[in-house]
Design a protein around this motif. Structure first.
Motif, PDB file in Angstrom:
ATOM      1  N   PRO A  36     -12.167 -32.471 -17.733  1.00  0.00           N
ATOM      2  CA  PRO A  36     -13.570 -32.093 -17.934  1.00  0.00           C
ATOM      3  C   PRO A  36     -13.725 -31.076 -19.070  1.00  0.00           C
ATOM      4  CG  PRO A  36     -12.972 -31.950 -15.618  1.00  0.00           C
ATOM      5  CD  PRO A  36     -11.712 -32.165 -16.377  1.00  0.00           C
ATOM      6  N   PHE A  37     -14.852 -31.132 -19.742  1.00  0.00           N
ATOM      7  CA  PHE A  37     -15.180 -30.197 -20.810  1.00  0.00           C
ATOM      8  C   PHE A  37     -15.269 -28.787 -20.222  1.00  0.00           C
ATOM      9  CE2 PHE A  37     -18.316 -28.070 -23.575  1.00  0.00           C
ATOM     10  CZ  PHE A  37     -17.616 -28.158 -24.762  1.00  0.00           C
ATOM     11  N   ASN A  38     -14.667 -27.801 -20.878  1.00  0.00           N
ATOM     12  CA  ASN A  38     -14.644 -26.403 -20.431  1.00  0.00           C
ATOM     13  C   ASN A  38     -14.011 -26.227 -19.049  1.00  0.00           C
ATOM     14  OD1 ASN A  38     -15.762 -25.329 -22.745  1.00  0.00           O
ATOM     15  ND2 ASN A  38     -17.851 -25.459 -21.972  1.00  0.00           N
ATOM     16  N   TRP A  39     -13.058 -27.061 -18.704  1.00  0.00           N
ATOM     17  CA  TRP A  39     -12.383 -26.995 -17.414  1.00  0.00           C
ATOM     18  C   TRP A  39     -11.526 -25.745 -17.359  1.00  0.00           C
ATOM     19  CZ3 TRP A  39      -7.311 -29.743 -16.026  1.00  0.00           C
ATOM     20  CH2 TRP A  39      -7.079 -29.695 -14.651  1.00  0.00           C
ATOM     21  N   ASP A  40     -11.564 -25.024 -16.212  1.00  0.00           N
ATOM     22  CA  ASP A  40     -10.792 -23.784 -16.081  1.00  0.00           C
ATOM     23  C   ASP A  40      -9.371 -24.024 -15.562  1.00  0.00           C
ATOM     24  OD1 ASP A  40     -11.154 -24.355 -13.396  1.00  0.00           O
ATOM     25  OD2 ASP A  40     -12.237 -22.505 -12.940  1.00  0.00           O
ATOM     26  N   GLY A  41      -9.015 -25.281 -15.314  1.00  0.00           N
ATOM     27  CA  GLY A  41      -7.655 -25.605 -14.890  1.00  0.00           C
ATOM     28  C   GLY A  41      -7.453 -25.643 -13.391  1.00  0.00           C
ATOM     29  N   THR A  42      -8.478 -25.297 -12.609  1.00  0.00           N
ATOM     30  CA  THR A  42      -8.341 -25.344 -11.153  1.00  0.00           C
ATOM     31  C   THR A  42      -8.866 -26.669 -10.623  1.00  0.00           C
ATOM     32  OG1 THR A  42     -10.477 -24.282 -10.787  1.00  0.00           O
ATOM     33  CG2 THR A  42      -8.547 -22.842 -10.924  1.00  0.00           C
ATOM     34  N   ALA A  43      -8.256 -27.130  -9.536  1.00  0.00           N
ATOM     35  CA  ALA A  43      -8.665 -28.398  -8.941  1.00  0.00           C
ATOM     36  C   ALA A  43      -8.369 -28.375  -7.448  1.00  0.00           C
ATOM     37  CB  ALA A  43      -7.930 -29.563  -9.600  1.00  0.00           C
ATOM     38  N   PHE A  44      -9.027 -29.247  -6.727  1.00  0.00           N
ATOM     39  CA  PHE A  44      -8.829 -29.399  -5.296  1.00  0.00           C
ATOM     40  C   PHE A  44      -8.048 -30.673  -5.030  1.00  0.00           C
ATOM     41  CE2 PHE A  44     -12.690 -26.950  -5.819  1.00  0.00           C
ATOM     42  CZ  PHE A  44     -12.508 -25.916  -4.915  1.00  0.00           C
ATOM     43  N   LEU A  45      -7.177 -30.634  -4.028  1.00  0.00           N
ATOM     44  CA  LEU A  45      -6.455 -31.825  -3.587  1.00  0.00           C
ATOM     45  C   LEU A  45      -7.081 -32.267  -2.278  1.00  0.00           C
ATOM     46  CD1 LEU A  45      -2.770 -30.728  -4.267  1.00  0.00           C
ATOM     47  CD2 LEU A  45      -4.258 -32.127  -5.707  1.00  0.00           C
ATOM     48  N   ASN A  46      -7.708 -33.435  -2.289  1.00  0.00           N
ATOM     49  CA  ASN A  46      -8.389 -33.967  -1.119  1.00  0.00           C
ATOM     50  C   ASN A  46      -7.740 -35.258  -0.668  1.00  0.00           C
ATOM     51  OD1 ASN A  46     -10.978 -32.872  -3.002  1.00  0.00           O
ATOM     52  ND2 ASN A  46     -10.814 -32.075  -0.950  1.00  0.00           N
ATOM     53  N   ASP A  47      -7.803 -35.515   0.635  1.00  0.00           N
ATOM     54  CA  ASP A  47      -7.316 -36.791   1.148  1.00  0.00           C
ATOM     55  C   ASP A  47      -8.169 -37.910   0.553  1.00  0.00           C
ATOM     56  OD1 ASP A  47      -5.344 -35.630   2.750  1.00  0.00           O
ATOM     57  OD2 ASP A  47      -6.722 -35.371   4.425  1.00  0.00           O
ATOM     58  N   PRO A  48      -7.550 -39.049   0.257  1.00  0.00           N
ATOM     59  CA  PRO A  48      -8.321 -40.166  -0.303  1.00  0.00           C
ATOM     60  C   PRO A  48      -9.374 -40.647   0.691  1.00  0.00           C
ATOM     61  CG  PRO A  48      -5.962 -40.672  -0.276  1.00  0.00           C
ATOM     62  CD  PRO A  48      -6.144 -39.355   0.390  1.00  0.00           C
ATOM     63  N   GLU A  49     -10.533 -40.965   0.181  1.00  0.00           N
ATOM     64  CA  GLU A  49     -11.606 -41.504   1.009  1.00  0.00           C
ATOM     65  C   GLU A  49     -11.337 -42.989   1.229  1.00  0.00           C
ATOM     66  OE1 GLU A  49     -13.965 -39.573   2.184  1.00  0.00           O
ATOM     67  OE2 GLU A  49     -13.541 -37.813   0.966  1.00  0.00           O
ATOM     68  N   GLU A  50     -11.841 -43.492   2.340  1.00  0.00           N
ATOM     69  CA  GLU A  50     -11.741 -44.931   2.545  1.00  0.00           C
ATOM     70  C   GLU A  50     -12.559 -45.613   1.462  1.00  0.00           C
ATOM     71  OE1 GLU A  50     -11.357 -46.925   5.842  1.00  0.00           O
ATOM     72  OE2 GLU A  50     -10.340 -45.367   6.950  1.00  0.00           O
ATOM     73  N   GLN A  51     -12.061 -46.728   0.955  1.00  0.00           N
ATOM     74  CA  GLN A  51     -12.734 -47.443  -0.125  1.00  0.00           C
ATOM     75  C   GLN A  51     -14.180 -47.756   0.270  1.00  0.00           C
ATOM     76  OE1 GLN A  51     -11.159 -47.641  -2.838  1.00  0.00           O
ATOM     77  NE2 GLN A  51     -12.381 -48.975  -4.096  1.00  0.00           N
ATOM     78  N   GLY A  52     -15.119 -47.405  -0.589  1.00  0.00           N
ATOM     79  CA  GLY A  52     -16.513 -47.713  -0.325  1.00  0.00           C
ATOM     80  C   GLY A  52     -17.283 -46.593   0.352  1.00  0.00           C
ATOM     81  N   ASN A  53     -16.607 -45.563   0.860  1.00  0.00           N
ATOM     82  CA  ASN A  53     -17.330 -44.489   1.542  1.00  0.00           C
ATOM     83  C   ASN A  53     -18.014 -43.540   0.567  1.00  0.00           C
ATOM     84  OD1 ASN A  53     -16.632 -45.461   3.990  1.00  0.00           O
ATOM     85  ND2 ASN A  53     -15.287 -43.791   4.568  1.00  0.00           N
ATOM     86  N   ARG A  54     -17.350 -43.232  -0.543  1.00  0.00           N
ATOM     87  CA  ARG A  54     -17.907 -42.298  -1.519  1.00  0.00           C
ATOM     88  C   ARG A  54     -17.550 -42.746  -2.921  1.00  0.00           C
ATOM     89  NH1 ARG A  54     -18.098 -36.098   0.006  1.00  0.00           N
ATOM     90  NH2 ARG A  54     -18.952 -36.340   2.052  1.00  0.00           N
ATOM     91  N   PRO A  55     -18.471 -42.530  -3.845  1.00  0.00           N
ATOM     92  CA  PRO A  55     -18.121 -42.801  -5.244  1.00  0.00           C
ATOM     93  C   PRO A  55     -17.243 -41.668  -5.778  1.00  0.00           C
ATOM     94  CG  PRO A  55     -20.353 -41.976  -5.071  1.00  0.00           C
ATOM     95  CD  PRO A  55     -19.844 -42.168  -3.665  1.00  0.00           C
ATOM     96  N   ASP A  56     -16.629 -41.888  -6.933  1.00  0.00           N
ATOM     97  CA  ASP A  56     -15.778 -40.870  -7.539  1.00  0.00           C
ATOM     98  C   ASP A  56     -16.568 -39.630  -7.943  1.00  0.00           C
ATOM     99  OD1 ASP A  56     -13.370 -42.951  -9.294  1.00  0.00           O
ATOM    100  OD2 ASP A  56     -13.506 -42.347  -7.205  1.00  0.00           O
ATOM    101  N   ASP A  57     -17.795 -39.822  -8.367  1.00  0.00           N
ATOM    102  CA  ASP A  57     -18.622 -38.697  -8.791  1.00  0.00           C
ATOM    103  C   ASP A  57     -19.551 -38.327  -7.652  1.00  0.00           C
ATOM    104  OD1 ASP A  57     -17.805 -38.634 -11.604  1.00  0.00           O
ATOM    105  OD2 ASP A  57     -18.697 -40.624 -11.624  1.00  0.00           O
ATOM    106  N   VAL A  58     -19.286 -37.170  -7.040  1.00  0.00           N
ATOM    107  CA  VAL A  58     -20.066 -36.772  -5.882  1.00  0.00           C
ATOM    108  C   VAL A  58     -20.428 -35.308  -6.003  1.00  0.00           C
ATOM    109  CG1 VAL A  58     -20.086 -36.572  -3.375  1.00  0.00           C
ATOM    110  CG2 VAL A  58     -18.803 -38.398  -4.430  1.00  0.00           C
ATOM    111  N   GLY A  59     -21.652 -34.963  -5.771  1.00  0.00           N
ATOM    112  CA  GLY A  59     -22.043 -33.573  -5.648  1.00  0.00           C
ATOM    113  C   GLY A  59     -22.050 -33.205  -4.183  1.00  0.00           C
ATOM    114  N   PHE A  60     -21.186 -32.302  -3.783  1.00  0.00           N
ATOM    115  CA  PHE A  60     -21.171 -31.879  -2.372  1.00  0.00           C
ATOM    116  C   PHE A  60     -20.651 -30.486  -2.254  1.00  0.00           C
ATOM    117  CE2 PHE A  60     -16.599 -32.748  -1.568  1.00  0.00           C
ATOM    118  CZ  PHE A  60     -16.327 -33.507  -2.666  1.00  0.00           C
TER     119      PHE A  60
END
Length: 72
Positions: free
Chosen positions: A48-72
Motif C-alpha cells: 500500500p502507498f505510505n504503508w508503515d510496514g505493520t500488518a495483521f495475520l488473520n485466519d483465512p475466511e471461508e471462500q465467499g464470506n468476505r471480499p479482500d477489501d473490507v472496512g471493519f
C-alpha cells in the motif's frame, strides 16, 4: 499442495461510518502459505502507498464470506 495459513492485512486508509465514527479500512496484501515440507512462506502481493510496514495475520475466511477489501 500448498495451503493458505494466514491472510496478511494492512490498514490502507480510514472512513467514517453512519454513526460518524472513524474506522480503519483494511486490505489483504498477501498470505502465509504452508509449503507442505514443514516450511512456510510469506507472499506479499502488493504494498500500500505510505504503508508503515505493520500488518495483521488473520485466519483465512471461508471462500465467499468476505471480499479482500473490507472496512471493519
Amino acid at each position: 499442495m500448498s495451503k493458505t495459513l494466514k491472510l496478511v492485512k494492512a490498514s490502507v486508509g480510514s472512513y467514517t461510518d453512519k454513526d460518524g465514527k472513524t474506522k480503519q479500512r483494511y486490505r489483504v496484501i498477501g498470505k502465509v502459505i504452508d509449503l507442505g515440507n514443514g516450511g512456510q512462506m510469506l507472499a506479499i502481493d502488493l504494498m500500500p502507498f505510505n504503508w508503515d510496514g505493520t500488518a495483521f495475520l488473520n485466519d483465512p475466511e471461508e471462500q465467499g464470506n468476505r471480499p479482500d477489501d473490507v472496512g471493519f
